[in-house]
Motif scaffolding. Structure first.
Motif, mmCIF file in Angstrom:
data_model
loop_
_atom_site.group_PDB
_atom_site.id
_atom_site.type_symbol
_atom_site.label_atom_id
_atom_site.label_comp_id
_atom_site.label_asym_id
_atom_site.label_seq_id
_atom_site.Cartn_x
_atom_site.Cartn_y
_atom_site.Cartn_z
ATOM 1 N N UNK A 176 0.845 -1.183 0.000
ATOM 2 C CA UNK A 176 0.000 0.000 0.000
ATOM 3 C C UNK A 176 0.884 1.238 0.000
ATOM 4 N N UNK A 177 0.459 2.245 -0.738
ATOM 5 C CA UNK A 177 1.214 3.493 -0.749
ATOM 6 C C UNK A 177 0.529 4.560 0.096
ATOM 7 N N UNK A 178 -0.328 4.133 1.013
ATOM 8 C CA UNK A 178 -1.003 5.102 1.879
ATOM 9 C C UNK A 178 -0.013 5.662 2.894
ATOM 10 N N UNK A 179 -0.317 6.834 3.398
ATOM 11 C CA UNK A 179 0.578 7.511 4.338
ATOM 12 C C UNK A 179 0.724 6.720 5.628
ATOM 13 N N UNK A 180 -0.342 6.033 6.068
ATOM 14 C CA UNK A 180 -0.265 5.244 7.302
ATOM 15 C C UNK A 180 0.692 4.076 7.153
ATOM 16 N N UNK A 181 0.797 3.514 5.967
ATOM 17 C CA UNK A 181 1.680 2.377 5.749
ATOM 18 C C UNK A 181 3.140 2.815 5.634
ATOM 19 N N UNK A 182 3.395 3.961 5.045
ATOM 20 C CA UNK A 182 4.769 4.365 4.752
ATOM 21 C C UNK A 182 5.297 5.466 5.673
ATOM 22 N N UNK A 183 4.545 5.837 6.690
ATOM 23 C CA UNK A 183 4.910 6.959 7.536
ATOM 24 C C UNK A 183 6.282 6.794 8.185
ATOM 25 N N UNK A 184 6.603 5.626 8.647
ATOM 26 C CA UNK A 184 7.899 5.378 9.270
ATOM 27 C C UNK A 184 8.860 4.633 8.355
ATOM 28 N N UNK A 185 8.319 3.792 7.483
ATOM 29 C CA UNK A 185 9.168 2.932 6.664
ATOM 30 C C UNK A 185 9.958 3.733 5.622
ATOM 31 N N UNK A 186 9.295 4.560 4.868
ATOM 32 C CA UNK A 186 9.969 5.249 3.763
ATOM 33 C C UNK A 186 11.038 6.235 4.242
ATOM 34 N N UNK A 187 10.775 7.119 5.220
ATOM 35 C CA UNK A 187 11.863 8.006 5.665
ATOM 36 C C UNK A 187 13.042 7.248 6.265
ATOM 37 N N UNK A 188 12.753 6.171 6.988
ATOM 38 C CA UNK A 188 13.841 5.385 7.566
ATOM 39 C C UNK A 188 14.653 4.701 6.473
ATOM 40 N N UNK A 189 13.995 4.180 5.454
ATOM 41 C CA UNK A 189 14.706 3.540 4.353
ATOM 42 C C UNK A 189 15.550 4.550 3.590
ATOM 43 N N UNK A 190 15.017 5.718 3.348
ATOM 44 C CA UNK A 190 15.789 6.750 2.648
ATOM 45 C C UNK A 190 17.000 7.150 3.481
ATOM 46 N N UNK A 191 16.812 7.318 4.790
ATOM 47 C CA UNK A 191 17.927 7.650 5.669
ATOM 48 C C UNK A 191 18.989 6.552 5.637
ATOM 49 N N UNK A 192 18.562 5.285 5.685
ATOM 50 C CA UNK A 192 19.518 4.176 5.664
ATOM 51 C C UNK A 192 20.288 4.140 4.351
ATOM 52 N N UNK A 193 19.625 4.418 3.245
ATOM 53 C CA UNK A 193 20.317 4.408 1.951
ATOM 54 C C UNK A 193 21.281 5.589 1.813
ATOM 55 N N UNK A 194 20.920 6.737 2.357
ATOM 56 C CA UNK A 194 21.849 7.871 2.355
ATOM 57 C C UNK A 194 23.075 7.544 3.210
ATOM 58 N N UNK A 195 22.848 6.918 4.353
ATOM 59 C CA UNK A 195 23.974 6.517 5.196
ATOM 60 C C UNK A 195 24.855 5.499 4.477
ATOM 61 N N UNK A 196 24.253 4.596 3.729
ATOM 62 C CA UNK A 196 25.012 3.626 2.937
ATOM 63 C C UNK A 196 25.927 4.359 1.953
ATOM 64 N N UNK A 197 25.374 5.351 1.261
ATOM 65 C CA UNK A 197 26.176 6.093 0.286
ATOM 66 C C UNK A 197 27.292 6.893 0.955
#
Length: 166
Positions: A36-57
């Protein structure tokens, strides 16, 4: 490895571990977005994933070290901030134990005395254990932490928290 006129050593173990973690983060993000791309589903997952990928880079370039003509020898008495050292003084060990105990008490008293009171008491106890003795700071800082934590949790998580005051 040789690139241009420079030789580089590669820490393949760390490189592989970081790449596996980044791959798992990408897989989890794609899986969560597939459900699901609803805000309730991605509220914590997407920002955390983006942060983890930036840290990886930001971390990956540290796996590649340029070789120098003469090897760098570290003196054994030099302080290495990345070397794990367990506290050896008795007061430090007691302080760590008290912090762990106060965290456990907070977790087990959430439903008894309320989230707000438990968080306030834990923050005040942690500050006192770590050495804070000024009463105004022992009241104001835990109060601010409690308000931010309770209202932040309520905004992010639709979970009915038992609170006494807030």
């Amino acid at each position: 490895m040789r690139i241009g006129g420079h030789s580089y050593t590669v820490d393949y173990g760390h490189f592989a571990l970081l790449t596996v973690i980044a791959g798992a983060v990408i897989w989890y993000l794609l899986d969560a977005r597939g459900v699901s791309t609803s805000i309730n589903n991605l509220l914590l997952v997407q920002p955390t994933a983006i942060f983890a990928l930036v840290m990886y880079l930001l971390i990956i370039p540290q796996c590649f070290q340029r070789e120098t003509a003469e090897p760098v020898v570290q003196k054994p008495e030099e302080y290495d901030p990345l070397a794990p050292k367990l506290p050896t003084e008795r007061s430090d060990v007691i302080r760590m134990g008290l912090l762990g105990l106060s965290l456990g008490v907070m977790v087990f008293t959430f439903n008894t005395i309320g989230f707000d009171v438990a968080i306030f008491l834990f923050a005040a106890a942690a500050m006192a254990i770590c050495g804070e003795r000024r009463p105004v700071r022992l009241v104001l800082y835990p109060l601010a932490v409690t308000v931010v934590a309770i209202y932040g949790f309520r905004a992010l998580i639709p979970f009915p928290m038992f609170t006494v005051i807030l």
